[in-house]
Motif scaffolding. Structure first.
Motif, mmCIF file in Angstrom:
data_model
loop_
_atom_site.group_PDB
_atom_site.id
_atom_site.type_symbol
_atom_site.label_atom_id
_atom_site.label_comp_id
_atom_site.label_asym_id
_atom_site.label_seq_id
_atom_site.Cartn_x
_atom_site.Cartn_y
_atom_site.Cartn_z
ATOM 1 N N TYR A 40 0.828 -1.208 0.000
ATOM 2 C CA TYR A 40 0.000 0.000 0.000
ATOM 3 C C TYR A 40 0.862 1.258 0.000
ATOM 4 O O TYR A 40 0.511 2.266 -0.612
ATOM 5 N N TYR A 41 2.029 1.207 0.689
ATOM 6 C CA TYR A 41 2.963 2.331 0.720
ATOM 7 C C TYR A 41 4.348 1.842 0.330
ATOM 8 O O TYR A 41 4.896 0.925 0.951
ATOM 9 N N LYS A 67 -6.706 11.402 1.562
ATOM 10 C CA LYS A 67 -6.516 11.961 0.235
ATOM 11 C C LYS A 67 -7.584 11.436 -0.716
ATOM 12 O O LYS A 67 -8.116 10.339 -0.535
ATOM 13 N N ARG A 69 -7.101 10.662 -3.873
ATOM 14 C CA ARG A 69 -6.535 9.613 -4.703
ATOM 15 C C ARG A 69 -5.284 9.063 -4.017
ATOM 16 O O ARG A 69 -4.561 9.811 -3.375
ATOM 17 N N HIS A 70 -5.063 7.767 -4.193
ATOM 18 C CA HIS A 70 -3.928 7.123 -3.531
ATOM 19 C C HIS A 70 -2.840 6.780 -4.532
ATOM 20 O O HIS A 70 -3.094 6.206 -5.594
ATOM 21 N N ASP A 71 -1.596 7.144 -4.173
ATOM 22 C CA ASP A 71 -0.420 6.800 -4.967
ATOM 23 C C ASP A 71 0.580 6.161 -4.025
ATOM 24 O O ASP A 71 1.132 6.832 -3.147
ATOM 25 N N PRO A 72 0.853 4.855 -4.144
ATOM 26 C CA PRO A 72 1.753 4.184 -3.192
ATOM 27 C C PRO A 72 3.178 4.714 -3.227
ATOM 28 O O PRO A 72 3.943 4.458 -2.299
ATOM 29 N N LEU A 73 3.554 5.468 -4.276
ATOM 30 C CA LEU A 73 4.905 6.004 -4.388
ATOM 31 C C LEU A 73 4.979 7.478 -4.003
ATOM 32 O O LEU A 73 6.034 8.097 -4.149
ATOM 33 N N CYS A 74 3.881 8.035 -3.487
ATOM 34 C CA CYS A 74 3.887 9.422 -3.006
ATOM 35 C C CYS A 74 4.326 9.453 -1.552
ATOM 36 O O CYS A 74 3.937 8.595 -0.756
ATOM 37 N N ASP A 77 1.286 9.406 1.167
ATOM 38 C CA ASP A 77 0.019 8.735 0.883
ATOM 39 C C ASP A 77 -0.163 7.524 1.797
ATOM 40 O O ASP A 77 -0.096 6.372 1.369
#
Length: 312
Positions: A40-41, A67, A69-74, A77
Motif C-alpha cells: 500500500y505504501y 486523500k 486519490r492514492h499513490d503508493p509512491l507518493c 500517501d
C-alpha cells in the motif's frame, strides 16, 4: 446551536488480499503490511511498517484515508500513526552512493543537493521484512545489513482491552556505524472524517509555545493547546515547526486531539524524551508530530513505546 458536521470525503483504501484485520472485540484495525512489489505504501519518507488504513470502535472512525486519490509512491500517501526516521549517512555519501532510512532500506543519493524528504529515492537494498499476526496484534521485523549499517528493527501493534492501540519498538544496531538521528510519528488521524475547523481541538499537558510559519487568521495557539477559528479552505494549510513546552522540564511526550462535535478523540502518550513537536494541518487532517532523539551504538538495543487511547 450545533450544526451537523462537515464531512471530508476521501477515497477508501483499495482492497488487497494481503491486508490484515485486527480486533480486540470492540475495536478493529486494518493493517497494510510492507511489500516492495505491491504494498500500500512504497515511498521512501516513512517507515513501511505499521500502516493503518482503518481504525474504528465504539461508533467512531479514527483512521481513514485522507486523500482523494492514492499513490503508493507518493511520500505521504498513508494514514494512521506512521513513523519517520531521519536519514543517516546522507551528508557523507557522494552522488551515486548509499544512505540509510530505517524502516525503508538503503537509498541512493542522486545529486549534490540536500536531502529532500518529499522526493522519491531509489531503494538499493530493501532488507528483509517479516510479518507475524494474531487476532489482536501484529509484529513487523525489518533486518538490514550493508557495508556500514545494519539493524534488527521490530514494531508491534496491539489492540488492548482498555480501548488503546499500543505500539512497542525495538531497534538493535547490528552494524559497525552508530545509528543516530530523530524519529517522529506523523499521526495522520481523521476522527470521523471531520473537516479541520472550530470543532477540532488539540490539547497538551503543558503550556505550548512556538512560531507560526506565517500569520494565520484560522488558528490560535493558547495556554493549553490549539484551536481553529474557522474551517480550513480547500488547499489551505497551517504549519508550526518548533512547537514545545514553555518550561522544558515539563515537556512530556503527549497530546490529545478531539472532534468536539462527535466526541471522538485520541490521547497520545510516549515514554521517550520529547525533543519538539510539529503541527501540520489542512482541510481534511490535523497532525501533531512529536520528535524524539535516538542513538544506538554497535551492539546496542533501544526500546520505546507509544500508546493511543481511543476516546468516545
Amino acid at each position: 446551536m450545533r450544526t451537523s458536521p462537515t464531512i471530508f470525503q476521501a477515497e477508501e483504501a483499495p482492497q488487497n488480499p494481503s491486508i490484515l484485520h485486527l480486533t480486540n472485540g470492540t475495536t478493529t484495525a486494518v493493517v497494510c503490511p510492507p511489500d516492495p512489489v505491491s504494498g500500500y505504501y512504497r515511498a521512501t519518507r516513512f517507515d513501511w511498517s505499521g500502516v493503518l488504513s482503518d481504525l474504528r470502535g465504539r461508533g467512531h472512525r479514527y483512521v481513514t484515508p485522507w486523500k482523494n486519490r492514492h499513490d503508493p509512491l507518493c511520500h505521504d500517501d498513508l494514514s494512521g500513526p506512521v513513523d519517520e526516521f531521519t536519514e543517516i549517512g546522507y551528508e557523507r555519501a557522494r552522488p551515486g552512493e548509499e544512505f540509510l532510512k530505517i524502516g525503508v532500506g538503503m537509498l541512493r543519493r542522486y545529486s549534490g543537493e540536500p536531502y529532500d524528504r518529499f522526493r522519491l529515492y531509489e531503494i538499493v537494498n530493501h532488507g528483509l521484512w517479516e510479518t507475524t499476526a494474531t487476532r489482536d496484534r501484529v509484529e513487523f521485523r525489518h533486518r538490514l545489513l550493508s557495508d556500514e549499517y545494519g539493524y534488527d528493527y521490530r514494531k508491534e501493534l496491539r489492540l488492548t482491552h482498555t480501548d488503546r492501540l499500543r505500539i512497542d519498538y525495538t531497534l538493535k544496531n547490528l552494524g559497525p556505524a552508530v545509528l543516530a538521528g530523530q524519529v517522529c510519528n506523523h499521526n495522520f488521524f481523521t476522527l470521523d472524517r471531520m473537516v479541520t475547523g472550530p470543532d477540532t481541538a488539540i490539547r497538551f499537558p503543558f503550556h505550548p509555545v512556538g512560531t507560526w510559519r506565517e500569520a494565520y487568521d484560522c488558528v490560535t495557539l493558547g495556554r493549553d493547546g490549539i484551536r481553529f477559528n474557522r474551517e480550513l479552505r480547500p488547499g489551505e494549510t497551517v504549519f508550526m515547526g518548533d512547537l514545545h513546552a514553555q518550561d522544558s522540564a515539563s515537556g512530556t511526550y503527549g497530546f490529545c486531539i478531539l472532534n468536539l462535535l462527535t466526541g471522538a478523540g485520541i490521547r497520545v502518550s510516549g515514554n521517550a524524551p520529547l525533543s519538539h513537536m510539529v503541527l501540520w494541518a489542512r482541510r481534511g487532517i490535523a497532525c501533531i508530530e512529536p520528535y524524539t532523539t535516538f542513538r544506538a551504538f554497535p551492539g546496542e538495543t533501544l526500546v520505546w513505546r507509544l500508546e493511543y487511547e481511543l476516546l468516545a
